[in-house]
Motif scaffolding. Structure first.
Motif, mmCIF file in Angstrom:
data_model
loop_
_atom_site.group_PDB
_atom_site.id
_atom_site.type_symbol
_atom_site.label_atom_id
_atom_site.label_comp_id
_atom_site.label_asym_id
_atom_site.label_seq_id
_atom_site.Cartn_x
_atom_site.Cartn_y
_atom_site.Cartn_z
ATOM 1 N N VAL A 67 0.848 -1.187 0.000
ATOM 2 C CA VAL A 67 0.000 0.000 0.000
ATOM 3 C C VAL A 67 0.884 1.237 0.000
ATOM 4 O O VAL A 67 1.872 1.309 0.737
ATOM 5 N N THR A 68 0.523 2.226 -0.832
ATOM 6 C CA THR A 68 1.276 3.480 -0.898
ATOM 7 C C THR A 68 0.317 4.666 -0.825
ATOM 8 O O THR A 68 -0.901 4.509 -0.910
ATOM 9 N N GLU A 69 0.893 5.841 -0.690
ATOM 10 C CA GLU A 69 0.104 7.073 -0.710
ATOM 11 C C GLU A 69 -0.572 7.228 -2.068
ATOM 12 O O GLU A 69 0.007 6.896 -3.105
ATOM 13 N N TYR A 70 -1.792 7.749 -2.052
ATOM 14 C CA TYR A 70 -2.559 7.937 -3.287
ATOM 15 C C TYR A 70 -2.373 9.356 -3.811
ATOM 16 O O TYR A 70 -2.485 10.331 -3.059
ATOM 17 N N HIS A 71 -2.079 9.468 -5.118
ATOM 18 C CA HIS A 71 -1.960 10.765 -5.774
ATOM 19 C C HIS A 71 -2.929 10.793 -6.953
ATOM 20 O O HIS A 71 -2.714 10.111 -7.964
ATOM 21 N N PRO A 72 -4.000 11.569 -6.847
ATOM 22 C CA PRO A 72 -5.100 11.501 -7.822
ATOM 23 C C PRO A 72 -4.749 11.925 -9.243
ATOM 24 O O PRO A 72 -5.440 11.536 -10.185
ATOM 25 N N LEU A 73 -3.682 12.707 -9.427
ATOM 26 C CA LEU A 73 -3.349 13.167 -10.781
ATOM 27 C C LEU A 73 -2.690 12.076 -11.619
ATOM 28 O O LEU A 73 -2.550 12.233 -12.836
ATOM 29 N N GLY A 74 -2.269 10.997 -10.999
ATOM 30 C CA GLY A 74 -1.690 9.894 -11.757
ATOM 31 C C GLY A 74 -0.246 10.141 -12.153
ATOM 32 O O GLY A 74 0.483 10.883 -11.485
ATOM 33 N N SER A 75 0.153 9.544 -13.257
ATOM 34 C CA SER A 75 1.562 9.601 -13.662
ATOM 35 C C SER A 75 1.904 10.913 -14.347
ATOM 36 O O SER A 75 1.025 11.709 -14.702
ATOM 37 N N ALA A 76 3.198 11.124 -14.573
ATOM 38 C CA ALA A 76 3.677 12.342 -15.235
ATOM 39 C C ALA A 76 3.173 12.440 -16.668
ATOM 40 O O ALA A 76 3.255 13.513 -17.285
ATOM 41 N N ALA A 122 -2.204 17.620 -19.860
ATOM 42 C CA ALA A 122 -3.653 17.631 -19.675
ATOM 43 C C ALA A 122 -4.026 18.250 -18.335
ATOM 44 O O ALA A 122 -5.012 18.997 -18.232
ATOM 45 N N THR A 123 -3.246 17.972 -17.307
ATOM 46 C CA THR A 123 -3.517 18.523 -15.977
ATOM 47 C C THR A 123 -3.344 20.035 -15.962
ATOM 48 O O THR A 123 -4.192 20.767 -15.446
ATOM 49 N N LEU A 124 -2.250 20.520 -16.549
ATOM 50 C CA LEU A 124 -1.983 21.955 -16.547
ATOM 51 C C LEU A 124 -2.929 22.720 -17.462
ATOM 52 O O LEU A 124 -2.981 23.956 -17.408
ATOM 53 N N ALA A 125 -3.668 22.017 -18.300
ATOM 54 C CA ALA A 125 -4.680 22.662 -19.155
ATOM 55 C C ALA A 125 -5.999 22.855 -18.416
ATOM 56 O O ALA A 125 -6.861 23.608 -18.880
ATOM 57 N N LEU A 126 -6.159 22.206 -17.270
ATOM 58 C CA LEU A 126 -7.373 22.345 -16.477
ATOM 59 C C LEU A 126 -7.428 23.710 -15.811
ATOM 60 O O LEU A 126 -6.404 24.271 -15.431
ATOM 61 N N ASP A 127 -8.633 24.252 -15.633
ATOM 62 C CA ASP A 127 -8.794 25.565 -15.004
ATOM 63 C C ASP A 127 -8.152 25.608 -13.625
ATOM 64 O O ASP A 127 -7.546 26.611 -13.240
ATOM 65 N N ARG A 128 -8.267 24.505 -12.901
ATOM 66 C CA ARG A 128 -7.756 24.468 -11.526
ATOM 67 C C ARG A 128 -6.236 24.612 -11.465
ATOM 68 O O ARG A 128 -5.696 25.163 -10.500
ATOM 69 N N TYR A 129 -5.562 24.126 -12.485
ATOM 70 C CA TYR A 129 -4.094 24.117 -12.459
ATOM 71 C C TYR A 129 -3.459 25.012 -13.521
ATOM 72 O O TYR A 129 -2.229 25.104 -13.586
ATOM 73 N N HIS A 130 -4.276 25.672 -14.328
ATOM 74 C CA HIS A 130 -3.717 26.419 -15.453
ATOM 75 C C HIS A 130 -2.744 27.503 -14.996
ATOM 76 O O HIS A 130 -1.763 27.798 -15.681
ATOM 77 N N TRP A 131 -3.006 28.102 -13.829
ATOM 78 C CA TRP A 131 -2.108 29.152 -13.327
ATOM 79 C C TRP A 131 -0.725 28.595 -12.994
ATOM 80 O O TRP A 131 0.255 29.361 -12.923
ATOM 81 N N ARG A 132 -0.622 27.268 -12.827
ATOM 82 C CA ARG A 132 0.681 26.654 -12.543
ATOM 83 C C ARG A 132 1.461 26.318 -13.817
ATOM 84 O O ARG A 132 2.585 25.828 -13.727
ATOM 85 N N ASN A 133 0.853 26.533 -14.976
ATOM 86 C CA ASN A 133 1.515 26.181 -16.234
ATOM 87 C C ASN A 133 2.536 27.255 -16.590
ATOM 88 O O ASN A 133 2.340 28.084 -17.487
ATOM 89 N N SER A 134 3.637 27.258 -15.874
ATOM 90 C CA SER A 134 4.680 28.272 -16.023
ATOM 91 C C SER A 134 6.040 27.593 -16.057
ATOM 92 O O SER A 134 6.178 26.402 -15.747
#
Length: 342
Positions: free
Chosen positions: A141-150, A155-167
């Protein structure tokens, strides 16, 4: 007289606006400085004692789960990943989301147990947190990370929630995380290890998890053979490797006229990982504003990583030093621009 009075009344208002603008710029500067100055944030790994964990909303560290706790308290929710060696399920333990890995087939028992051994031995800020294991049941058993693999990065940085991190800040930090893991792997508590599940870009990225705060964690450790100095070296599998992503020394050296033979294939060492750093970095940086400047600053170290002779390539620690230097230089340049605007 009315005009003079208007000027007198307007002047304080202008000064007030200028003061407000100055304060806003100062707040923005200090916010950016605080946001990007730390490339090594404190993790639960450093907060918990050895063989303990803390995940999700937990406030205290507890010992790794053993067979009885896993059997009685870890509840499967749904399948979230599957490979040749194991299946991975989103699961629940005492209200916390965790990832449950289960051996897929007994023919891969050795690979599964090797991955578990590496997971235990490499616990650090670079590796996903182990929650517990039960070898006799073929689970851990390991810690769960919902965003999945690299692989989900763009696709993640294109989401509204994370778009500000696309730098460039976020993306260069991810590249630093990748190289920092290699530096750790090449001088780890369990010896000099090579990332063998990295024969192409897709496979390499699938070995890492993307955290919600935009960091990389090594996750799939099933194929990390040890380099023993003075020995023949390691080989990543028993089949012929092809393509430009693999290092030159990983390719069959005897030409197309000679049939591939695992016995005749020479071994190699951790410098195969160095060869791949520029290709992984280019993916992680993407094409955001500032990425071209970063590539320019990294051009020399890219060239050194791609030297055909393995012994001429830099170490992962040397590459990491350059990456961090470029990050600091970019931050200083941005900070200077911010100061000039005040």
């Amino acid at each position: 007289m009315g005009g003079t009075f208007g000027m007198r009344c307007g002047l304080p208002a202008v000064l007030l606006c200028l003061a407000a603008l100055l304060c806003a710029n100062l707040l923005l500067y200090f916010y950016l400085d605080a946001l990007y100055q730390d490339t090594n944030p404190l993790s639960a790994h450093t907060q918990c004692p050895l063989r303990h964990f803390k995940v999700g909303t937990m406030t205290t560290c507890v010992p790794w789960l053993q067979c009885p706790e896993i059997r009685a308290e870890v509840r499967r929710v749904n399948l979230i990943g599957q490979g040749a060696v194991k299946k991975v399920y989103l699961s629940e333990w005492r209200g916390q989301k965790v990832a449950l890995s289960i051996l897929s087939s007994e023919q891969y028992t050795d690979d599964f147990l090797h991955g578990l051994t590496m997971l235990r031995g490499l616990q650090s800020a670079h590796v996903v947190m182990l929650v517990g294991a039960c070898e006799e049941d073929g689970v851990f058993v390991t810690e769960y990370h919902p965003l999945g693999s690299a692989l989900t990065l763009d696709a993640t940085l294109a989401l509204d929630r994370y778009h500000w991190r696309n730098s460039w800040h976020t993306r260069l930090q991810l590249a630093i995380d990748y190289v920092a893991f290699l530096a750790y792997l090449h001088s780890s508590p369990v010896g000099i290890r090579v990332m063998c599940d990295s024969n192409d870009l897709h496979k390499t990225l699938s070995q890492f998890l993307l955290t919600s705060d935009m960091r990389l964690l090594a996750n799939d450790l099933d194929a990390l053979p040890e380099v023993e100095r003075g020995r023949r070296g390691v080989k990543c599998g028993h089949h012929e490797l092809t393509g430009d992503f693999a290092a030159p020394e990983q390719l069959w050296p005897h030409g197309e006229d000679v049939q591939f033979s695992d016995e005749a294939m020479p071994g190699y060492d951790e410098k195969t990982d160095i060869w791949k750093i520029p290709d992984v970095t280019r993916f992680l940086l993407g094409s955001v504003l500032g990425s071209d400047v970063i590539h320019f600053h990294l051009f020399q170290i890219y060239t050194e990583c791609k030297r055909k002779e393995p012994h001429m390539r830099p170490t992962a620690l040397e590459v990491l030093s350059v990456y961090r230097s470029v990050y600091d230089s970019m931050i200083e340049t941005q900070s200077q621009r911010d100061r000039d605007m005040l």
